[in-house]
Write an enzyme that holds these catalytic residues in place. Structure first.
Site, PDB file in Angstrom:
ATOM      1  N   ASP A  39      39.394  27.668  46.987  1.00  0.00           N
ATOM      2  CA  ASP A  39      38.239  27.524  47.891  1.00  0.00           C
ATOM      3  C   ASP A  39      37.524  28.873  47.997  1.00  0.00           C
ATOM      4  O   ASP A  39      38.140  29.886  48.319  1.00  0.00           O
ATOM      5  CB  ASP A  39      38.726  27.051  49.271  1.00  0.00           C
ATOM      6  CG  ASP A  39      37.611  26.444  50.100  1.00  0.00           C
ATOM      7  OD1 ASP A  39      36.525  27.051  50.187  1.00  0.00           O
ATOM      8  OD2 ASP A  39      37.820  25.356  50.669  1.00  0.00           O
ATOM      9  N   SER A  80      32.333  22.959  51.998  1.00  0.00           N
ATOM     10  CA  SER A  80      33.499  22.501  51.235  1.00  0.00           C
ATOM     11  C   SER A  80      33.580  20.979  51.126  1.00  0.00           C
ATOM     12  O   SER A  80      33.967  20.451  50.088  1.00  0.00           O
ATOM     13  CB  SER A  80      34.792  23.034  51.869  1.00  0.00           C
ATOM     14  OG  SER A  80      34.855  24.429  51.730  1.00  0.00           O
ATOM     15  N   THR A 133      38.543  20.114  51.974  1.00  0.00           N
ATOM     16  CA  THR A 133      38.809  19.842  50.551  1.00  0.00           C
ATOM     17  C   THR A 133      39.821  18.714  50.366  1.00  0.00           C
ATOM     18  O   THR A 133      39.496  17.698  49.731  1.00  0.00           O
ATOM     19  CB  THR A 133      39.248  21.124  49.819  1.00  0.00           C
ATOM     20  OG1 THR A 133      38.275  22.140  50.040  1.00  0.00           O
ATOM     21  CG2 THR A 133      39.418  20.883  48.325  1.00  0.00           C
ATOM     22  N   GLU A 249      45.393  23.224  46.457  1.00  0.00           N
ATOM     23  CA  GLU A 249      44.307  24.097  46.904  1.00  0.00           C
ATOM     24  C   GLU A 249      44.805  25.439  47.429  1.00  0.00           C
ATOM     25  O   GLU A 249      45.685  25.492  48.288  1.00  0.00           O
ATOM     26  CB  GLU A 249      43.467  23.440  48.014  1.00  0.00           C
ATOM     27  CG  GLU A 249      42.219  24.286  48.292  1.00  0.00           C
ATOM     28  CD  GLU A 249      41.445  23.899  49.540  1.00  0.00           C
ATOM     29  OE1 GLU A 249      40.225  24.058  49.531  1.00  0.00           O
ATOM     30  OE2 GLU A 249      42.052  23.463  50.532  1.00  0.00           O
ATOM     31  N   ASP A 254      38.635  31.433  50.614  1.00  0.00           N
ATOM     32  CA  ASP A 254      37.379  31.231  51.349  1.00  0.00           C
ATOM     33  C   ASP A 254      37.362  31.994  52.675  1.00  0.00           C
ATOM     34  O   ASP A 254      36.341  32.553  53.067  1.00  0.00           O
ATOM     35  CB  ASP A 254      37.223  29.731  51.602  1.00  0.00           C
ATOM     36  CG  ASP A 254      36.003  29.367  52.431  1.00  0.00           C
ATOM     37  OD1 ASP A 254      34.887  29.647  51.977  1.00  0.00           O
ATOM     38  OD2 ASP A 254      36.187  28.789  53.521  1.00  0.00           O
ATOM     39  N   HIS A 258      34.672  34.633  54.160  1.00  0.00           N
ATOM     40  CA  HIS A 258      33.945  34.538  55.443  1.00  0.00           C
ATOM     41  C   HIS A 258      34.181  35.792  56.288  1.00  0.00           C
ATOM     42  O   HIS A 258      33.280  36.244  56.989  1.00  0.00           O
ATOM     43  CB  HIS A 258      34.407  33.314  56.234  1.00  0.00           C
ATOM     44  CG  HIS A 258      33.855  32.014  55.723  1.00  0.00           C
ATOM     45  ND1 HIS A 258      32.520  31.701  55.782  1.00  0.00           N
ATOM     46  CD2 HIS A 258      34.460  30.954  55.130  1.00  0.00           C
ATOM     47  CE1 HIS A 258      32.326  30.489  55.257  1.00  0.00           C
ATOM     48  NE2 HIS A 258      33.499  30.020  54.851  1.00  0.00           N
ATOM     49  N   ASP A 296      35.087  25.224  44.872  1.00  0.00           N
ATOM     50  CA  ASP A 296      34.052  24.373  45.463  1.00  0.00           C
ATOM     51  C   ASP A 296      32.722  25.122  45.580  1.00  0.00           C
ATOM     52  O   ASP A 296      31.657  24.536  45.530  1.00  0.00           O
ATOM     53  CB  ASP A 296      34.507  23.823  46.821  1.00  0.00           C
ATOM     54  CG  ASP A 296      35.180  24.870  47.696  1.00  0.00           C
ATOM     55  OD1 ASP A 296      35.276  26.044  47.281  1.00  0.00           O
ATOM     56  OD2 ASP A 296      35.616  24.510  48.803  1.00  0.00           O
ATOM     57  N   HIS A 297      32.819  26.456  45.737  1.00  0.00           N
ATOM     58  CA  HIS A 297      31.645  27.334  45.888  1.00  0.00           C
ATOM     59  C   HIS A 297      32.174  28.743  45.951  1.00  0.00           C
ATOM     60  O   HIS A 297      33.384  28.956  46.079  1.00  0.00           O
ATOM     61  CB  HIS A 297      30.888  27.007  47.183  1.00  0.00           C
ATOM     62  CG  HIS A 297      31.795  26.957  48.373  1.00  0.00           C
ATOM     63  ND1 HIS A 297      32.360  28.088  48.923  1.00  0.00           N
ATOM     64  CD2 HIS A 297      32.316  25.915  49.070  1.00  0.00           C
ATOM     65  CE1 HIS A 297      33.159  27.733  49.912  1.00  0.00           C
ATOM     66  NE2 HIS A 297      33.163  26.416  50.027  1.00  0.00           N
TER      67      HIS A 297
END
Ligand SMILES: [Zn+2]
Length: 364
Positions: A39, A80, A133, A249, A254, A258, A296-297
């Site tokens: 992620d 997500s 996810t 995952e 992620d 952040h 996912d990004h």
């Protein structure tokens, strides 16, 4: 006479040709697919982990590599849930939606389709089992933060084995249901740690809810949980003679993005890469398993500005505290992996997985 050198050359190359075949099993269709999502894992996140890990990662074992467009139906920058819905079900949706079309119609995920066809199914995460996810593979809700609603969708039984956090959404709910009892009645074994499941499980259907909250981050002592959980789940699922679908995952790469926390990203990514190594060891030995690693990004607009390979040092900076719209890399190994090269949309990951299993697409 003139043919001799050619024959000698081929003879000399034979061991290499054979070892190449060993590395990349040359079967048409895989029996199993393992989809691994980092992620928020962009190329800079991978590059940082590579440098910090002494210029080596298990990801270097992949030979088929692509780039994925990540945008959502209603926004260039995806969240997500919309991204995971795209690769789980092949349809772009709105940010915040889980397993629904833009007009709120439920979608069938690759996990649900695999379950319907008698394959084993599993989810292994370092977040809640109900996080965006993994939820996109079994739940159908218009609000990704409706964790109690997402937990209810686990009762539909499409997930054989789930390993992760989020026990608080099974217990002490607003609707006062006791979902662990409900799952037990539906034939699930329930464990509150991976080690208990490893020692005591005797079926192929279980919820291993290893924490009240999310699983802890690496820097708070998660240890080798992710690799062990992936190996444990594969070991159970491989007993299904129809094959299996497994989602793994690395959820917290992620969160480092952040938080604009470089060390958090690197620690989580190296842990995810260790799990990739264990999964590739299984896939190489098995020869019947397609492994796909992607994101996912990207998160944080991270870049590697400098550092040192000798000192395992990364100097990096961020342009955002949110997700970004940059393309993300995809790595594939095993039968069917050739289809995952080039530049394609996140929805194509679903279609390519369906084709790899030789499952027919439903008519729209
Ligand atoms: Zn995020």
């Amino acid at each position: 006479m003139t043919k001799k050198p050619v024959i000698i050359l081929v003879a000399l190359m034979l061991p290499f040709i054979q070892s190449f075949h060993k590395l990349e099993p040359q079967q048409e269709k895989p029996k199993n697919i393992i989809l691994m999502i980092g992620d928020g894992m962009g190329l800079s996140q991978i590059s940082a982990a590579l440098i910090a890990n002494g210029n080596k990662l298990n990801m270097e074992r992949f030979r088929h590599i692509g780039l994925v467009k990540t945008f959502a139906a209603d926004n260039l920058v995806t969240k997500s849930g919309a991204a995971a819905t795209a690769f789980a079900s092949g349809t772009k949706t709105k940010n915040g939606f889980i397993g629904l079309t833009q007009s709120r119609k439920p979608l069938h995920s690759i996990l649900e389709i695999a379950h319907q066809r008698g394959l084993g199914t599993g989810l292994v995460v370092t977040s809640y089992i109900q996080h965006a996810t993994p939820a996109s593979f079994y739940a159908h809700v218009p609000d990704r933060y409706d964790y109690e609603g997402i937990t209810l969708d686990l009762l539909n039984g499409s997930v054989d084995i789930a390993v992760g956090g989020g026990r608080k959404f099974f217990e002490k709910r607003k609707d006062e249901l006791s979902l662990l009892d409900s799952l037990e009645k539906r034939g699930y074994e329930i464990f509150n740690s991976l080690s208990k499941a490893e020692k005591k499980s005797n079926s192929g259907r279980m919820m291993v809810i290893a924490n009240h909250d999310h699983m802890p981050p690496m820097h708070a002592g998660r240890g080798k949980y992710l690799s062990k959980a992936a190996e444990f789940t594969i070991d159970k699922l491989k007993k299904n003679e129809n094959g299996f679908f497994l989602l793994v995952e690395g959820s917290q790469i992620d969160w480092g993005g952040h938080a604009n926390d470089k060390e958090y990203i690197i620690n989580e990514l190296i842990d995810f890469d260790r799990a990739i190594g264990r999964v590739l060891d299984f896939a190489e030995a098995d020869g019947n398993t397609l492994v796909i690693v992607t994101a996912d990004h990207e998160t944080g607009g991270f870049s590697v500005e400098g550092g040192s390979l000798q000192n395992f040092e990364v100097i990096g900076d961020f342009t955002s505290a949110e997700h970004t719209a940059t393309m993300v890399p995809l790595f594939a190994f095993g039968p069917g992996s050739e289809a995952f090269t080039g530049i394609f949309d996140n929805t194509d990951i679903f279609r390519k997985m369906m084709a790899a299993y030789a499952f027919e697409l439903e008519k729209p």
